[in-house]
Motif scaffolding. Structure first.
Motif, PDB file in Angstrom:
ATOM      1  N   MET A 202     -13.620  -4.124  -3.576  1.00 24.74           N
ATOM      2  CA  MET A 202     -13.558  -5.007  -2.496  1.00 24.74           C
ATOM      3  C   MET A 202     -12.597  -3.481  -2.503  1.00 24.74           C
ATOM      4  O   MET A 202     -11.644  -3.341  -3.114  1.00 24.74           O
ATOM      5  N   LYS A 203     -12.818  -3.617  -0.953  1.00 28.53           N
ATOM      6  CA  LYS A 203     -11.560  -2.583   0.089  1.00 28.53           C
ATOM      7  C   LYS A 203     -10.919  -3.088   0.665  1.00 28.53           C
ATOM      8  O   LYS A 203     -11.100  -4.173   1.439  1.00 28.53           O
ATOM      9  N   ALA A 204      -9.646  -2.280   0.896  1.00 27.63           N
ATOM     10  CA  ALA A 204      -8.420  -3.257   2.043  1.00 27.63           C
ATOM     11  C   ALA A 204      -7.379  -1.773   2.779  1.00 27.63           C
ATOM     12  O   ALA A 204      -6.814  -1.467   1.216  1.00 27.63           O
ATOM     13  N   ALA A 205      -6.665  -1.856   3.252  1.00 30.79           N
ATOM     14  CA  ALA A 205      -5.874  -0.654   3.500  1.00 30.79           C
ATOM     15  C   ALA A 205      -4.482  -0.970   2.799  1.00 30.79           C
ATOM     16  O   ALA A 205      -4.786  -2.273   3.281  1.00 30.79           O
ATOM     17  N   PRO A 206      -3.884   0.393   2.605  1.00 34.85           N
ATOM     18  CA  PRO A 206      -3.319   0.058   1.240  1.00 34.85           C
ATOM     19  C   PRO A 206      -1.734  -1.156   2.395  1.00 34.85           C
ATOM     20  O   PRO A 206      -0.662  -1.957   1.778  1.00 34.85           O
TER      21      PRO A 206
ATOM     22  N   ALA B  49      -0.958 -12.330  -6.150  1.00 32.17           N
ATOM     23  CA  ALA B  49      -1.107 -10.739  -6.451  1.00 32.17           C
ATOM     24  C   ALA B  49       0.429 -10.468  -6.925  1.00 32.17           C
ATOM     25  O   ALA B  49       1.726 -11.485  -7.096  1.00 32.17           O
ATOM     26  N   ALA B  50       0.630  -9.352  -7.150  1.00 34.07           N
ATOM     27  CA  ALA B  50       2.028  -8.611  -8.574  1.00 34.07           C
ATOM     28  C   ALA B  50       2.550  -7.163  -7.557  1.00 34.07           C
ATOM     29  O   ALA B  50       0.999  -6.937  -8.120  1.00 34.07           O
ATOM     30  N   MET B  51       3.239  -7.338  -7.395  1.00 42.21           N
ATOM     31  CA  MET B  51       3.568  -5.565  -7.178  1.00 42.21           C
ATOM     32  C   MET B  51       3.487  -4.538  -8.832  1.00 42.21           C
ATOM     33  O   MET B  51       4.321  -5.406 -10.183  1.00 42.21           O
ATOM     34  N   LEU B  52       2.582  -3.384  -8.335  1.00 45.70           N
ATOM     35  CA  LEU B  52       2.680  -2.560 -10.007  1.00 45.70           C
ATOM     36  C   LEU B  52       4.373  -2.335  -9.456  1.00 45.70           C
ATOM     37  O   LEU B  52       4.311  -1.117  -8.989  1.00 45.70           O
ATOM     38  N   ARG B  53       5.159  -1.934 -10.807  1.00 47.64           N
ATOM     39  CA  ARG B  53       6.617  -1.073 -10.439  1.00 47.64           C
ATOM     40  C   ARG B  53       6.392  -0.359 -12.214  1.00 47.64           C
ATOM     41  O   ARG B  53       6.764  -1.512 -13.001  1.00 47.64           O
TER      42      ARG B  53
ATOM     43  N   GLN C 153      -2.603  -4.850   1.959  1.00 46.02           N
ATOM     44  CA  GLN C 153      -2.510  -4.627  -0.019  1.00 46.02           C
ATOM     45  C   GLN C 153      -0.647  -5.317   0.307  1.00 46.02           C
ATOM     46  O   GLN C 153      -0.430  -6.289  -0.332  1.00 46.02           O
ATOM     47  N   LYS C 154      -0.058  -4.611   1.108  1.00 43.80           N
ATOM     48  CA  LYS C 154       1.205  -4.762   0.654  1.00 43.80           C
ATOM     49  C   LYS C 154       1.826  -6.543   1.670  1.00 43.80           C
ATOM     50  O   LYS C 154       3.054  -6.868   0.560  1.00 43.80           O
ATOM     51  N   ARG C 155       0.932  -6.389   2.657  1.00 44.35           N
ATOM     52  CA  ARG C 155       1.030  -7.529   2.758  1.00 44.35           C
ATOM     53  C   ARG C 155       0.928  -8.612   1.906  1.00 44.35           C
ATOM     54  O   ARG C 155       1.921  -9.674   2.220  1.00 44.35           O
ATOM     55  N   LEU C 156      -0.038  -8.500   1.127  1.00 50.70           N
ATOM     56  CA  LEU C 156       0.274  -9.670   0.384  1.00 50.70           C
ATOM     57  C   LEU C 156       1.201  -9.761  -0.685  1.00 50.70           C
ATOM     58  O   LEU C 156       2.020 -11.231  -0.606  1.00 50.70           O
ATOM     59  N   LEU C 157       2.596  -8.987  -1.264  1.00 53.47           N
ATOM     60  CA  LEU C 157       3.572  -9.495  -1.413  1.00 53.47           C
ATOM     61  C   LEU C 157       4.457  -9.888  -1.175  1.00 53.47           C
ATOM     62  O   LEU C 157       5.232 -11.089  -1.550  1.00 53.47           O
TER      63      LEU C 157
END
Length: 246
Positions: A1-5, A197-201, A8-12
């Motif tokens: 699946m593709k989605a603008a970055p 969803a979770a951030m990769l940090r 995706q950040k809005r998922l956070l």
């Protein structure tokens, strides 16, 4: 699946709101006032039952006292009648006089016994009435305390519901910025894992707190920016940011 970055950040942002909603729901379920009210209701029910039992006992004793007092009156009336016969001189036979005097003596003795019974019943009734008063006062006190707890509960629920409504409104706004297929995947994962969803940090998934291997980090680094990547450990969507350590 593709989605603008950016999508995706809005998922956070969405995940943060959903976490807030979960905390509010948990707070709603575990308000200390709820346990207080449950315990107070239990105490109230116990006292109410005991008060009814005490009232029933007091009522039974009142009827028993009335009957005993009636028995005393009956014996007293009969003794007075016999005494008047004796005093009138109408009875002249020595045998009848002796019998009448014996009956009067017996009636006085019976009257004394019955009066003792009345006094004993009155004492028991007085104790029962005092018990009713005490239990009723305690029951009403618990009711007043419970009413205060209910007011605090209602105030807390009003605040929680207000905050929850604000979260729902913000969620609708954020969800509108996220593509439908990405949102559907997020919601599905949220239903399964609690967090979608979770951030990769710093090379670590903030959902399961597991550090990714070098191979996994290299694979994510090589993936297109609009590729939706997932954590191999918890399967949540991994959102890449400047803090991801890529």
């Amino acid at each position: 699946m593709k989605a603008a970055p950016e999508a995706q950040k809005r998922l956070l942002d969405l995940a943060e709101l959903d976490s807030t909603a979960d905390r509010l729901a948990h707070r709603r379920r575990t308000l200390p006032e709820l346990a207080e009210i449950a315990e107070q209701s239990k105490q109230y029910a116990k006292l109410a039952t005991e008060a009814i039992e005490a009232e029933t006992e007091a009522g039974d004793l009142a009827r028993e006292q009335t009957k005993a007092e009636g028995d005393v009156d009956t014996v007293r009336t009969r003794a007075d009648r016999d005494q008047k016969r004796l005093d009138s001189g109408a009875v002249t036979s020595p045998k009848d006089l002796a019998s009448l005097q014996s009956e009067i003596t017996s009636l006085h003795r019976r009257q004394g016994d019955l009066e003792e019974i009345v006094l004993e019943i009155m004492e028991r009734k007085e104790a029962a009435d005092a018990k009713v008063t005490d239990l009723t006062a305690k029951r009403d006190e618990i009711a007043a305390v419970r009413a205060v707890s209910e007011e605090r509960r209602d105030a807390a629920l009003t605040e929680i519901d207000k905050d929850s409504a604000e979260v729902v409104e913000k969620r609708v706004q954020i969800a509108g910025d996220i593509p439908a297929d990405l949102l559907a995947l997020y919601d599905k994962l949220r239903d399964q894992y609690g967090v979608g969803a979770a951030m990769l940090r710093g090379g670590r998934c903030q959902g399961c707190k597991v550090a990714l291997s070098i191979a996994e980090m290299n694979s994510i680094k090589a993936a297109p920016h609009d590729e939706v990547v997932r954590c191999e450990e918890c399967r949540r969507i991994l959102v890449r940011t400047a803090e991801s350590g890529l």
